[in-house]
Design an enzyme around this catalytic site. Structure first.
Site, mmCIF file in Angstrom:
data_model
loop_
_atom_site.group_PDB
_atom_site.id
_atom_site.type_symbol
_atom_site.label_atom_id
_atom_site.label_comp_id
_atom_site.label_asym_id
_atom_site.label_seq_id
_atom_site.Cartn_x
_atom_site.Cartn_y
_atom_site.Cartn_z
ATOM 1 C CG HIS A 65 -0.078 -12.510 -3.092
ATOM 2 N ND1 HIS A 65 0.362 -12.607 -1.795
ATOM 3 C CD2 HIS A 65 1.032 -12.310 -3.857
ATOM 4 C CE1 HIS A 65 1.695 -12.472 -1.759
ATOM 5 N NE2 HIS A 65 2.112 -12.282 -3.005
ATOM 6 C CG ASP A 67 -4.762 -15.959 -2.391
ATOM 7 O OD1 ASP A 67 -3.962 -15.097 -2.809
ATOM 8 O OD2 ASP A 67 -4.672 -16.461 -1.252
ATOM 9 C CG HIS A 68 -6.009 -12.036 -1.134
ATOM 10 N ND1 HIS A 68 -6.595 -12.013 0.106
ATOM 11 C CD2 HIS A 68 -5.106 -13.050 -1.105
ATOM 12 C CE1 HIS A 68 -6.053 -12.956 0.864
ATOM 13 N NE2 HIS A 68 -5.150 -13.600 0.145
ATOM 14 C CG HIS A 141 1.323 -10.790 2.850
ATOM 15 N ND1 HIS A 141 1.389 -12.041 3.422
ATOM 16 C CD2 HIS A 141 0.845 -10.989 1.587
ATOM 17 C CE1 HIS A 141 0.975 -12.943 2.539
ATOM 18 N NE2 HIS A 141 0.649 -12.337 1.422
ATOM 19 C CG ASP A 204 -3.023 -13.265 2.574
ATOM 20 O OD1 ASP A 204 -3.987 -13.813 3.154
ATOM 21 O OD2 ASP A 204 -2.543 -13.678 1.516
ATOM 22 C CG HIS A 262 -6.449 -16.838 3.346
ATOM 23 N ND1 HIS A 262 -5.169 -17.226 3.633
ATOM 24 C CD2 HIS A 262 -6.378 -16.217 2.151
ATOM 25 C CE1 HIS A 262 -4.350 -16.843 2.661
ATOM 26 N NE2 HIS A 262 -5.069 -16.241 1.738
HETATM 27 ZN ZN LIG Z 1 -3.907 -15.042 0.332
#
Ligand SMILES: [Zn+2]
Length: 302
Positions: A65, A67-68, A141, A204, A262
Protein backbone atom coordinates in the site's frame (compact mmCIF):
# COMPACT_ATOMS: atom_id res chain seq x y z
CA UNK A 1 30.28 1.59 19.98
CA UNK A 2 27.18 -0.27 19.02
CA UNK A 3 24.05 1.83 18.57
CA UNK A 4 20.63 0.29 18.48
CA UNK A 5 17.89 2.80 17.97
CA UNK A 6 14.73 3.42 16.02
CA UNK A 7 14.61 6.61 13.97
CA UNK A 8 10.98 7.49 13.29
CA UNK A 9 10.62 9.04 9.83
CA UNK A 10 6.84 9.12 9.58
CA UNK A 11 3.82 7.98 11.55
CA UNK A 12 0.72 8.60 9.41
CA UNK A 13 -1.42 5.88 7.91
CA UNK A 14 -3.00 6.33 4.49
CA UNK A 15 -2.31 10.05 4.00
CA UNK A 16 0.25 12.44 5.45
CA UNK A 17 -1.02 15.22 7.72
CA UNK A 18 0.46 18.59 8.63
CA UNK A 19 2.28 16.96 11.54
CA UNK A 20 2.85 13.44 10.33
CA UNK A 21 4.63 12.16 7.26
CA UNK A 22 3.63 8.90 5.63
CA UNK A 23 5.01 5.91 7.50
CA UNK A 24 8.76 5.22 7.52
CA UNK A 25 11.36 3.96 10.02
CA UNK A 26 15.11 3.45 10.10
CA UNK A 27 16.41 0.95 12.62
CA UNK A 28 20.08 1.36 13.44
CA UNK A 29 21.37 -1.97 14.66
CA UNK A 30 25.09 -1.81 15.42
CA UNK A 31 26.67 -0.97 12.08
CA UNK A 32 23.62 -1.84 9.98
CA UNK A 33 20.57 0.12 8.90
CA UNK A 34 17.14 -1.38 8.23
CA UNK A 35 14.71 0.88 6.41
CA UNK A 36 11.14 -0.26 7.10
CA UNK A 37 8.12 0.67 5.00
CA UNK A 38 9.26 3.88 3.27
CA UNK A 39 6.13 5.86 2.49
CA UNK A 40 6.01 8.96 0.33
CA UNK A 41 8.45 11.65 1.45
CA UNK A 42 10.86 9.26 3.18
CA UNK A 43 13.90 10.65 1.37
CA UNK A 44 13.31 14.11 2.81
CA UNK A 45 12.42 12.78 6.26
CA UNK A 46 15.77 10.97 6.30
CA UNK A 47 17.51 14.23 5.58
CA UNK A 48 15.64 15.92 8.41
CA UNK A 49 16.46 13.02 10.76
CA UNK A 50 20.18 13.11 9.94
CA UNK A 51 20.14 9.78 8.11
CA UNK A 52 21.86 9.21 4.79
CA UNK A 53 21.39 6.74 1.94
CA UNK A 54 24.69 5.20 3.08
CA UNK A 55 22.99 4.20 6.33
CA UNK A 56 20.68 1.75 4.55
CA UNK A 57 21.75 -1.89 4.26
CA UNK A 58 18.34 -3.53 4.08
CA UNK A 59 14.90 -2.40 3.05
CA UNK A 60 11.96 -4.30 4.51
CA UNK A 61 8.50 -3.63 3.09
CA UNK A 62 5.52 -5.21 4.84
CA UNK A 63 3.08 -4.75 1.94
CA UNK A 64 2.35 -2.70 -1.13
CA UNK A 65 0.00 0.00 0.00
CA UNK A 66 1.28 3.50 -0.75
CA UNK A 67 1.86 4.58 2.84
CA UNK A 68 4.34 1.68 3.16
CA UNK A 69 6.08 1.75 -0.20
CA UNK A 70 5.66 4.90 -2.31
CA UNK A 71 8.98 6.16 -0.94
CA UNK A 72 10.86 3.27 -2.56
CA UNK A 73 11.18 5.14 -5.85
CA UNK A 74 12.94 8.11 -4.28
CA UNK A 75 15.02 6.15 -1.79
CA UNK A 76 16.28 3.68 -4.39
CA UNK A 77 17.24 6.47 -6.77
CA UNK A 78 19.01 8.28 -3.93
CA UNK A 79 20.97 5.15 -3.00
CA UNK A 80 22.19 5.06 -6.60
CA UNK A 81 22.81 8.80 -6.91
CA UNK A 82 24.97 8.66 -3.78
CA UNK A 83 26.77 5.54 -5.08
CA UNK A 84 26.33 3.74 -1.78
CA UNK A 85 29.43 1.53 -1.59
CA UNK A 86 27.80 -1.60 -0.15
CA UNK A 87 25.07 -3.83 -1.55
CA UNK A 88 21.52 -3.15 -0.37
CA UNK A 89 18.96 -5.95 0.03
CA UNK A 90 15.24 -5.48 -0.36
CA UNK A 91 12.61 -7.74 1.24
CA UNK A 92 8.92 -7.48 0.31
CA UNK A 93 6.02 -9.83 -0.41
CA UNK A 94 6.76 -11.73 -3.60
CA UNK A 95 3.12 -11.33 -4.66
CA UNK A 96 3.87 -7.59 -5.01
CA UNK A 97 6.86 -8.04 -7.33
CA UNK A 98 5.17 -5.99 -10.07
CA UNK A 99 4.75 -3.06 -7.68
CA UNK A 100 8.37 -3.31 -6.59
CA UNK A 101 9.50 -3.39 -10.23
CA UNK A 102 7.51 -0.25 -11.02
CA UNK A 103 8.77 1.62 -7.99
CA UNK A 104 12.36 0.56 -8.60
CA UNK A 105 12.16 1.74 -12.20
CA UNK A 106 9.61 4.54 -11.81
CA UNK A 107 11.77 7.00 -13.82
CA UNK A 108 15.09 7.03 -15.63
CA UNK A 109 18.33 7.09 -13.57
CA UNK A 110 21.77 5.57 -13.62
CA UNK A 111 22.07 2.37 -11.59
CA UNK A 112 25.32 2.28 -9.64
CA UNK A 113 24.47 0.07 -6.66
CA UNK A 114 23.83 -3.64 -6.33
CA UNK A 115 20.25 -3.78 -5.09
CA UNK A 116 19.55 -7.39 -4.21
CA UNK A 117 15.91 -8.39 -4.51
CA UNK A 118 15.03 -10.94 -1.82
CA UNK A 119 11.25 -11.29 -1.86
CA UNK A 120 9.35 -13.11 0.89
CA UNK A 121 6.77 -15.81 0.27
CA UNK A 122 6.77 -17.89 3.43
CA UNK A 123 7.19 -17.67 7.20
CA UNK A 124 10.69 -18.12 8.56
CA UNK A 125 14.25 -16.85 8.49
CA UNK A 126 15.35 -14.63 5.59
CA UNK A 127 18.93 -13.91 6.58
CA UNK A 128 21.33 -15.16 9.22
CA UNK A 129 24.45 -13.22 10.11
CA UNK A 130 26.74 -13.61 13.12
CA UNK A 131 24.84 -10.73 14.73
CA UNK A 132 21.19 -11.52 14.04
CA UNK A 133 18.55 -13.53 12.24
CA UNK A 134 15.95 -11.63 10.22
CA UNK A 135 12.63 -13.48 10.08
CA UNK A 136 9.29 -12.83 8.40
CA UNK A 137 5.77 -13.83 9.46
CA UNK A 138 2.60 -13.57 7.45
CA UNK A 139 0.05 -11.01 8.67
CA UNK A 140 -3.66 -10.55 7.93
CA UNK A 141 -4.47 -7.58 5.69
CA UNK A 142 -6.49 -7.14 2.46
CA UNK A 143 -3.23 -7.37 0.48
CA UNK A 144 -0.51 -9.87 1.38
CA UNK A 145 1.58 -8.53 4.24
CA UNK A 146 4.56 -9.78 6.26
CA UNK A 147 5.91 -8.53 9.56
CA UNK A 148 9.61 -8.70 10.38
CA UNK A 149 11.60 -9.69 13.43
CA UNK A 150 15.29 -9.38 14.23
CA UNK A 151 16.66 -11.86 16.76
CA UNK A 152 20.15 -11.63 18.17
CA UNK A 153 21.57 -15.02 19.23
CA UNK A 154 22.06 -15.52 22.93
CA UNK A 155 25.62 -15.03 24.15
CA UNK A 156 27.39 -15.49 27.45
CA UNK A 157 28.34 -12.82 29.94
CA UNK A 158 31.56 -13.55 31.84
CA UNK A 159 31.33 -13.10 35.61
CA UNK A 160 34.55 -11.46 36.93
CA UNK A 161 34.13 -12.68 40.53
CA UNK A 162 33.74 -16.31 39.44
CA UNK A 163 36.69 -16.01 37.08
CA UNK A 164 38.78 -14.62 39.94
CA UNK A 165 37.62 -17.38 42.29
CA UNK A 166 38.96 -19.94 39.82
CA UNK A 167 42.13 -17.96 39.21
CA UNK A 168 41.37 -17.47 35.53
CA UNK A 169 42.70 -14.27 34.05
CA UNK A 170 44.29 -12.68 30.99
CA UNK A 171 44.46 -14.77 27.82
CA UNK A 172 43.01 -17.78 29.66
CA UNK A 173 39.60 -16.08 29.64
CA UNK A 174 39.60 -16.10 25.84
CA UNK A 175 40.80 -19.72 25.77
CA UNK A 176 37.99 -20.76 28.09
CA UNK A 177 35.45 -18.94 25.91
CA UNK A 178 36.75 -20.61 22.76
CA UNK A 179 37.23 -24.11 24.16
CA UNK A 180 34.32 -24.31 26.61
CA UNK A 181 36.44 -25.51 29.51
CA UNK A 182 39.87 -24.98 31.01
CA UNK A 183 41.64 -27.02 33.72
CA UNK A 184 38.36 -28.57 34.79
CA UNK A 185 36.45 -25.26 34.90
CA UNK A 186 33.47 -25.16 32.51
CA UNK A 187 32.37 -21.99 30.75
CA UNK A 188 29.01 -22.33 32.49
CA UNK A 189 30.77 -22.12 35.90
CA UNK A 190 32.10 -18.64 35.28
CA UNK A 191 29.49 -17.05 33.00
CA UNK A 192 25.75 -16.66 32.55
CA UNK A 193 23.48 -16.53 29.51
CA UNK A 194 23.29 -13.08 27.97
CA UNK A 195 19.96 -13.05 26.19
CA UNK A 196 20.07 -11.73 22.64
CA UNK A 197 17.93 -8.70 21.88
CA UNK A 198 14.76 -8.93 19.81
CA UNK A 199 13.03 -6.33 17.70
CA UNK A 200 9.81 -6.69 15.73
CA UNK A 201 8.03 -4.56 13.16
CA UNK A 202 4.33 -5.25 12.73
CA UNK A 203 2.34 -3.19 10.27
CA UNK A 204 -1.13 -3.36 8.81
CA UNK A 205 -2.81 -6.42 10.16
CA UNK A 206 -5.73 -7.73 12.10
CA UNK A 207 -4.96 -9.80 15.16
CA UNK A 208 -3.55 -13.12 13.91
CA UNK A 209 -0.98 -15.75 14.90
CA UNK A 210 1.77 -13.83 13.10
CA UNK A 211 1.30 -10.77 15.31
CA UNK A 212 1.80 -12.81 18.49
CA UNK A 213 4.74 -14.76 17.07
CA UNK A 214 6.53 -11.59 16.00
CA UNK A 215 5.95 -9.83 19.33
CA UNK A 216 7.05 -12.72 21.57
CA UNK A 217 9.67 -11.59 24.07
CA UNK A 218 10.65 -8.46 22.16
CA UNK A 219 12.84 -5.78 23.67
CA UNK A 220 11.16 -3.38 21.24
CA UNK A 221 7.93 -3.85 19.32
CA UNK A 222 6.97 -1.27 16.68
CA UNK A 223 3.33 -1.92 15.89
CA UNK A 224 0.53 -0.21 14.08
CA UNK A 225 -2.38 1.15 16.05
CA UNK A 226 -4.34 2.79 13.31
CA UNK A 227 -7.50 2.98 15.39
CA UNK A 228 -8.77 3.40 18.92
CA UNK A 229 -10.93 0.71 20.48
CA UNK A 230 -14.11 2.72 19.84
CA UNK A 231 -13.53 2.02 16.12
CA UNK A 232 -12.63 -1.65 16.49
CA UNK A 233 -15.22 -2.67 13.88
CA UNK A 234 -13.43 -0.48 11.32
CA UNK A 235 -10.10 -1.99 12.35
CA UNK A 236 -11.38 -5.51 11.76
CA UNK A 237 -13.04 -4.54 8.47
CA UNK A 238 -9.95 -2.87 7.00
CA UNK A 239 -7.35 -5.20 8.50
CA UNK A 240 -5.86 -3.02 11.23
CA UNK A 241 -5.26 -2.95 14.96
CA UNK A 242 -6.49 -0.68 17.73
CA UNK A 243 -4.19 0.74 20.39
CA UNK A 244 -5.87 -1.50 22.95
CA UNK A 245 -5.32 -4.62 20.86
CA UNK A 246 -1.68 -3.75 20.20
CA UNK A 247 -1.07 -3.10 23.89
CA UNK A 248 -2.68 -6.39 24.93
CA UNK A 249 -0.47 -8.24 22.47
CA UNK A 250 2.58 -6.48 23.87
CA UNK A 251 1.58 -7.21 27.45
CA UNK A 252 1.04 -10.92 26.77
CA UNK A 253 4.29 -11.14 24.80
CA UNK A 254 6.37 -9.52 27.54
CA UNK A 255 7.46 -6.59 25.35
CA UNK A 256 9.81 -4.19 27.13
CA UNK A 257 9.31 -1.12 24.95
CA UNK A 258 6.16 -0.68 22.91
CA UNK A 259 6.14 1.83 20.07
CA UNK A 260 2.67 2.64 18.74
CA UNK A 261 2.45 4.27 15.32
CA UNK A 262 0.64 4.43 11.94
CA UNK A 263 -2.21 6.59 13.17
CA UNK A 264 -5.40 7.39 11.33
CA UNK A 265 -5.84 11.10 10.67
CA UNK A 266 -9.29 10.91 12.26
CA UNK A 267 -7.81 11.28 15.75
CA UNK A 268 -6.56 14.68 16.88
CA UNK A 269 -5.16 13.72 20.31
CA UNK A 270 -2.13 11.37 20.38
CA UNK A 271 -2.50 10.99 24.16
CA UNK A 272 -5.63 8.94 23.57
CA UNK A 273 -3.43 6.10 22.23
CA UNK A 274 -1.32 6.13 25.38
CA UNK A 275 -4.36 6.18 27.64
CA UNK A 276 -5.86 3.25 25.79
CA UNK A 277 -2.64 1.23 25.88
CA UNK A 278 -2.30 1.80 29.63
CA UNK A 279 -5.96 0.96 30.17
CA UNK A 280 -5.25 -2.33 28.40
CA UNK A 281 -2.76 -3.14 31.13
CA UNK A 282 0.54 -2.49 29.35
CA UNK A 283 2.90 -1.25 32.07
CA UNK A 284 6.38 -1.28 30.50
CA UNK A 285 7.98 1.51 28.41
CA UNK A 286 5.61 3.05 25.89
CA UNK A 287 6.17 5.52 23.07
CA UNK A 288 3.40 7.03 20.98
CA UNK A 289 5.60 7.78 18.00
CA UNK A 290 6.17 11.28 16.65
CA UNK A 291 7.95 12.07 13.40
CA UNK A 292 11.75 12.44 13.69
CA UNK A 293 11.82 10.91 17.16
CA UNK A 294 14.69 8.62 18.13
CA UNK A 295 13.87 5.71 20.40
CA UNK A 296 16.82 3.70 21.78
CA UNK A 297 16.39 -0.01 22.31
CA UNK A 298 16.20 -0.79 26.02
CA UNK A 299 19.41 -1.81 27.74
CA UNK A 300 20.02 -5.52 27.89
CA UNK A 301 18.23 -7.45 30.57
CA UNK A 302 20.43 -7.88 33.64
ZN1 LIG B 1 -0.73 1.38 6.14
Amino acid sequence: MSVRELVVLGTASQVPTRHRNHNGYLLRWDGEGFLFDPGEGTQRQMLRAGAAAHDIDRICVTHFHGDHSLGLAGVIQRINLDKVPHPVSAHYPRSGQRFFDRLRYATAYRETVALVEAPVDTDGPLVRTSGYTLEARRLSHPVEAYGYRIVEPDGRRMLPDRLAAHGIEGPDVGRLQREGSLNGVALEDVSEVRRGQRFAFVMDTRLCDGVYALAEGCDMLVIESTFLDEDESLAVEFGHLTAGQAARVAREAGVRHLVLTHFSQRYADPDAFEREARAAGFEADLTVARDLQRVPLPKRRA
